[in-house]
Scaffold this motif. Structure first.
Motif, PDB file in Angstrom:
ATOM      1  N   LEU A   1      54.594  51.926  55.052  1.00  0.00           N
ATOM      2  CA  LEU A   1      53.257  51.415  55.306  1.00  0.00           C
ATOM      3  C   LEU A   1      53.262  50.526  56.549  1.00  0.00           C
ATOM      4  CD1 LEU A   1      52.032  50.283  51.759  1.00  0.00           C
ATOM      5  CD2 LEU A   1      51.214  52.249  53.067  1.00  0.00           C
ATOM      6  N   ASP A   2      52.112  50.467  57.201  1.00  0.00           N
ATOM      7  CA  ASP A   2      51.910  49.489  58.274  1.00  0.00           C
ATOM      8  C   ASP A   2      51.324  48.189  57.712  1.00  0.00           C
ATOM      9  OD1 ASP A   2      52.633  51.189  60.542  1.00  0.00           O
ATOM     10  OD2 ASP A   2      50.772  52.274  60.099  1.00  0.00           O
ATOM     11  N   LEU A   3      50.546  48.324  56.637  1.00  0.00           N
ATOM     12  CA  LEU A   3      49.797  47.191  56.113  1.00  0.00           C
ATOM     13  C   LEU A   3      49.658  47.310  54.607  1.00  0.00           C
ATOM     14  CD1 LEU A   3      47.804  44.723  56.543  1.00  0.00           C
ATOM     15  CD2 LEU A   3      45.987  46.441  56.772  1.00  0.00           C
ATOM     16  N   LEU A   4      49.972  46.236  53.912  1.00  0.00           N
ATOM     17  CA  LEU A   4      49.623  46.117  52.497  1.00  0.00           C
ATOM     18  C   LEU A   4      48.700  44.922  52.359  1.00  0.00           C
ATOM     19  CD1 LEU A   4      50.038  47.125  49.550  1.00  0.00           C
ATOM     20  CD2 LEU A   4      51.632  45.216  49.298  1.00  0.00           C
ATOM     21  N   ILE A   5      47.525  45.148  51.813  1.00  0.00           N
ATOM     22  CA  ILE A   5      46.569  44.070  51.556  1.00  0.00           C
ATOM     23  C   ILE A   5      46.757  43.623  50.113  1.00  0.00           C
ATOM     24  CG2 ILE A   5      44.143  43.419  51.460  1.00  0.00           C
ATOM     25  CD1 ILE A   5      43.614  45.687  53.503  1.00  0.00           C
ATOM     26  N   PHE A   6      47.056  42.360  49.946  1.00  0.00           N
ATOM     27  CA  PHE A   6      47.275  41.770  48.621  1.00  0.00           C
ATOM     28  C   PHE A   6      46.129  40.795  48.377  1.00  0.00           C
ATOM     29  CE2 PHE A   6      50.141  38.685  46.042  1.00  0.00           C
ATOM     30  CZ  PHE A   6      49.692  39.223  44.850  1.00  0.00           C
ATOM     31  N   GLU A   7      45.185  41.195  47.523  1.00  0.00           N
ATOM     32  CA  GLU A   7      43.984  40.374  47.343  1.00  0.00           C
ATOM     33  C   GLU A   7      43.871  39.865  45.918  1.00  0.00           C
ATOM     34  OE1 GLU A   7      41.171  41.130  45.465  1.00  0.00           O
ATOM     35  OE2 GLU A   7      41.377  43.259  45.043  1.00  0.00           O
ATOM     36  N   GLY A   8      43.296  38.657  45.794  1.00  0.00           N
ATOM     37  CA  GLY A   8      43.114  38.099  44.466  1.00  0.00           C
ATOM     38  C   GLY A   8      42.497  36.716  44.520  1.00  0.00           C
ATOM     39  N   TRP A   9      41.985  36.295  43.383  1.00  0.00           N
ATOM     40  CA  TRP A   9      41.207  35.049  43.338  1.00  0.00           C
ATOM     41  C   TRP A   9      42.059  33.814  43.642  1.00  0.00           C
ATOM     42  CZ3 TRP A   9      41.544  30.732  40.150  1.00  0.00           C
ATOM     43  CH2 TRP A   9      42.465  30.821  39.104  1.00  0.00           C
ATOM     44  N   CYS A  10      43.353  33.850  43.344  1.00  0.00           N
ATOM     45  CA  CYS A  10      44.199  32.678  43.622  1.00  0.00           C
ATOM     46  C   CYS A  10      45.391  33.031  44.490  1.00  0.00           C
ATOM     47  CB  CYS A  10      44.645  31.994  42.334  1.00  0.00           C
ATOM     48  SG  CYS A  10      45.763  32.980  41.292  1.00  0.00           S
ATOM     49  N   VAL A  11      45.295  34.136  45.234  1.00  0.00           N
ATOM     50  CA  VAL A  11      46.388  34.523  46.125  1.00  0.00           C
ATOM     51  C   VAL A  11      46.617  33.417  47.153  1.00  0.00           C
ATOM     52  CG1 VAL A  11      46.979  36.081  48.025  1.00  0.00           C
ATOM     53  CG2 VAL A  11      46.226  37.015  45.829  1.00  0.00           C
ATOM     54  N   GLY A  12      47.843  32.929  47.220  1.00  0.00           N
ATOM     55  CA  GLY A  12      48.173  31.880  48.172  1.00  0.00           C
ATOM     56  C   GLY A  12      47.883  30.476  47.693  1.00  0.00           C
ATOM     57  N   ALA A  13      47.403  30.299  46.463  1.00  0.00           N
ATOM     58  CA  ALA A  13      47.032  28.975  45.964  1.00  0.00           C
ATOM     59  C   ALA A  13      48.256  28.078  45.830  1.00  0.00           C
ATOM     60  CB  ALA A  13      46.333  29.087  44.617  1.00  0.00           C
ATOM     61  N   ALA A  14      48.031  26.782  45.984  1.00  0.00           N
ATOM     62  CA  ALA A  14      49.086  25.779  45.826  1.00  0.00           C
ATOM     63  C   ALA A  14      48.922  25.048  44.502  1.00  0.00           C
ATOM     64  CB  ALA A  14      49.038  24.784  46.982  1.00  0.00           C
ATOM     65  N   ALA A  15      50.024  24.531  43.994  1.00  0.00           N
ATOM     66  CA  ALA A  15      49.973  23.735  42.772  1.00  0.00           C
ATOM     67  C   ALA A  15      49.330  22.380  43.041  1.00  0.00           C
ATOM     68  CB  ALA A  15      51.388  23.546  42.220  1.00  0.00           C
ATOM     69  N   GLN A  16      48.805  21.775  41.984  1.00  0.00           N
ATOM     70  CA  GLN A  16      48.198  20.455  42.096  1.00  0.00           C
ATOM     71  C   GLN A  16      49.201  19.362  41.743  1.00  0.00           C
ATOM     72  OE1 GLN A  16      44.675  21.082  39.426  1.00  0.00           O
ATOM     73  NE2 GLN A  16      43.538  20.347  41.212  1.00  0.00           N
ATOM     74  N   HIS A  17      48.989  18.175  42.286  1.00  0.00           N
ATOM     75  CA  HIS A  17      49.771  17.012  41.895  1.00  0.00           C
ATOM     76  C   HIS A  17      49.339  16.573  40.495  1.00  0.00           C
ATOM     77  CE1 HIS A  17      51.543  16.618  45.822  1.00  0.00           C
ATOM     78  NE2 HIS A  17      50.352  16.599  46.397  1.00  0.00           N
ATOM     79  N   ALA A  18      50.246  15.917  39.793  1.00  0.00           N
ATOM     80  CA  ALA A  18      49.959  15.476  38.422  1.00  0.00           C
ATOM     81  C   ALA A  18      48.703  14.615  38.354  1.00  0.00           C
ATOM     82  CB  ALA A  18      51.157  14.716  37.858  1.00  0.00           C
ATOM     83  N   SER A  19      48.491  13.771  39.351  1.00  0.00           N
ATOM     84  CA  SER A  19      47.324  12.886  39.345  1.00  0.00           C
ATOM     85  C   SER A  19      46.011  13.645  39.416  1.00  0.00           C
ATOM     86  CB  SER A  19      47.410  11.905  40.513  1.00  0.00           C
ATOM     87  OG  SER A  19      47.419  12.602  41.755  1.00  0.00           O
ATOM     88  N   GLU A  20      46.046  14.869  39.925  1.00  0.00           N
ATOM     89  CA  GLU A  20      44.835  15.677  40.053  1.00  0.00           C
ATOM     90  C   GLU A  20      44.501  16.421  38.771  1.00  0.00           C
ATOM     91  OE1 GLU A  20      44.698  17.251  44.551  1.00  0.00           O
ATOM     92  OE2 GLU A  20      46.580  17.756  43.540  1.00  0.00           O
ATOM     93  N   ARG A  21      45.400  16.402  37.791  1.00  0.00           N
ATOM     94  CA  ARG A  21      45.203  17.177  36.572  1.00  0.00           C
ATOM     95  C   ARG A  21      44.891  16.302  35.365  1.00  0.00           C
ATOM     96  NH1 ARG A  21      50.301  18.811  37.929  1.00  0.00           N
ATOM     97  NH2 ARG A  21      51.039  18.221  35.848  1.00  0.00           N
ATOM     98  N   VAL A  22      44.733  15.013  35.563  1.00  0.00           N
ATOM     99  CA  VAL A  22      44.571  14.098  34.432  1.00  0.00           C
ATOM    100  C   VAL A  22      43.259  14.317  33.701  1.00  0.00           C
ATOM    101  CG1 VAL A  22      44.356  11.687  33.751  1.00  0.00           C
ATOM    102  CG2 VAL A  22      46.064  12.352  35.466  1.00  0.00           C
ATOM    103  N   GLU A  23      42.159  14.349  34.440  1.00  0.00           N
ATOM    104  CA  GLU A  23      40.833  14.442  33.821  1.00  0.00           C
ATOM    105  C   GLU A  23      40.401  15.897  33.645  1.00  0.00           C
ATOM    106  OE1 GLU A  23      39.136  11.986  32.556  1.00  0.00           O
ATOM    107  OE2 GLU A  23      40.733  10.589  33.156  1.00  0.00           O
ATOM    108  N   PRO A  24      39.894  16.257  32.484  1.00  0.00           N
ATOM    109  CA  PRO A  24      39.328  17.603  32.301  1.00  0.00           C
ATOM    110  C   PRO A  24      38.209  17.855  33.300  1.00  0.00           C
ATOM    111  CG  PRO A  24      39.567  16.490  30.193  1.00  0.00           C
ATOM    112  CD  PRO A  24      39.812  15.456  31.251  1.00  0.00           C
TER     113      PRO A  24
END
Length: 267
Positions: free
Chosen positions: A128-151
C-alpha cells in the motif's frame, strides 16, 4: 465535507511525497464528525494504493466485553472507550502494512454489536501507499490524575463515583493505545465546535443506520433511539472533551468544524 476533503487531500499529497511509503494517516474526530466520509473521499481523490482501517472495527465482542465488565468495571460492557478494542490486532495490522505485506482488515457490525467473522474481513493486497486509520479517539492522550477527579456527566456520577472506570480506561489509553497510535505517521483532527453537537451528529448516524437496516430487511430497532444515543455518548464525553482541548496543539492538521460540519478554520 467538500472543503475538508480538499484541504486534507492537499496535505496528504505533500506527506506522501515527503515520507517513505506506506504512510499511516490517522484521522481523529468525534462521533458523526465525518471521518468515514472523509477517509473514503481521500481514497478516491488521491489515486494511490490505499485502504481504510477504522478503530470501530477493532471493537471486542460482547462476550469479551462482558468479561471486562465482570473483572474490571460494569461500564466496560458498552463498546467505545479504551479497553474495548483489540489493540494487539490493530498493532499487528499496521505492522503488516508497514512491512509491505497483504492483510485482511476486520469489520464490526454495529447493529448486532459484534465483530464480523474473519471470512468477511476485507482482503488488502500489498504493498500500500497509504493506510487511513480513523476513529473517535485515534491519537488521544491520557489524562493526568488531577483531571479525572470530578465526574463529568451523570453516567460517571451514577456508575463511576469512585473513579475506577476512569482509572482503568486512562491506564489503557496511557499504555497499549499509545503503542498503537505511535505507528501513525501523520494525524488529522476534525474538531467539533463542542461536545454539545455530538448528540445530534450521532443521532443522525443512527437514523441512517435505521434506514439501511430497513432497506436490507433487518430490524430497524437494532439502531439506537435518541434517548439511547444521549446515554451512549456519555461514555465518550470525557476523552472527546480532552481531545478538543489538547490535540489541536500537536496534530499535523486541525480542521475546525461548525455544527453543519463545514470548515471554519484550520491550523
Amino acid at each position: 465535507m467538500t472543503a475538508s476533503l480538499e484541504i486534507v487531500a492537499q496535505a496528504a499529497s505533500v506527506w506522501l511525497e515527503a515520507s517513505p511509503r506506506p504512510l499511516i494517516l490517522g484521522i481523529c474526530g468525534s462521533q458523526g464528525s465525518g471521518k468515514s466520509t472523509l477517509a473514503r473521499g481521500l481514497v478516491e481523490r488521491l489515486g494511490v494504493r490505499a485502504a481504510i482501517l477504522s478503530l470501530d472495527d477493532l471493537y471486542l465482542s460482547r462476550a469479551l466485553r462482558a468479561d471486562l465488565a465482570r473483572e474490571v468495571h460494569p461500564l466496560l460492557a458498552t463498546r467505545g472507550v479504551p479497553l474495548t478494542h483489540d489493540v494487539a490486532l490493530g498493532c499487528a495490522i499496521l505492522d503488516e502494512v508497514k512491512a509491505g505485506r497483504p492483510v485482511r482488515l476486520p469489520r464490526f457490525d454495529k447493529a448486532s454489536d459484534e465483530p464480523l467473522p474473519e471470512t468477511q474481513w476485507q482482503p488488502v493486497d500489498a504493498p500500500l501507499d497509504l493506510l487511513i486509520f480513523e476513529g473517535w479517539c485515534v491519537g488521544a492522550a491520557a489524562q493526568h490524575a488531577s483531571e479525572r477527579v470530578e465526574p463529568i456527566n451523570d453516567l460517571e456520577r451514577e456508575h463511576d463515583a469512585d473513579g475506577r472506570w476512569r482509572r482503568a480506561v486512562n491506564a489503557a489509553l496511557a499504555g497499549p493505545y499509545q503503542a498503537l497510535f505511535a505507528r501513525i505517521d501523520r494525524l488529522v483532527l476534525l474538531a467539533a465546535p463542542g461536545f454539545e453537537v455530538v448528540r445530534d451528529w450521532r443521532a443522525q448516524q443512527e437514523a441512517e443506520l435505521r434506514a439501511t437496516l430497513a432497506a436490507v430487511g433487518r430490524d430497524p430497532a437494532l439502531a439506537m433511539t435518541d434517548a439511547q444515543v444521549a446515554r451512549f455518548i456519555q461514555h465518550y464525553e470525557r476523552i472527546t472533551r480532552a481531545i478538543l482541548d489538547e490535540m489541536p496543539g500537536r496534530a499535523d492538521l486541525t480542521l475546525r468544524l461548525d455544527p453543519g460540519r463545514e470548515v471554519i478554520g484550520k491550523t
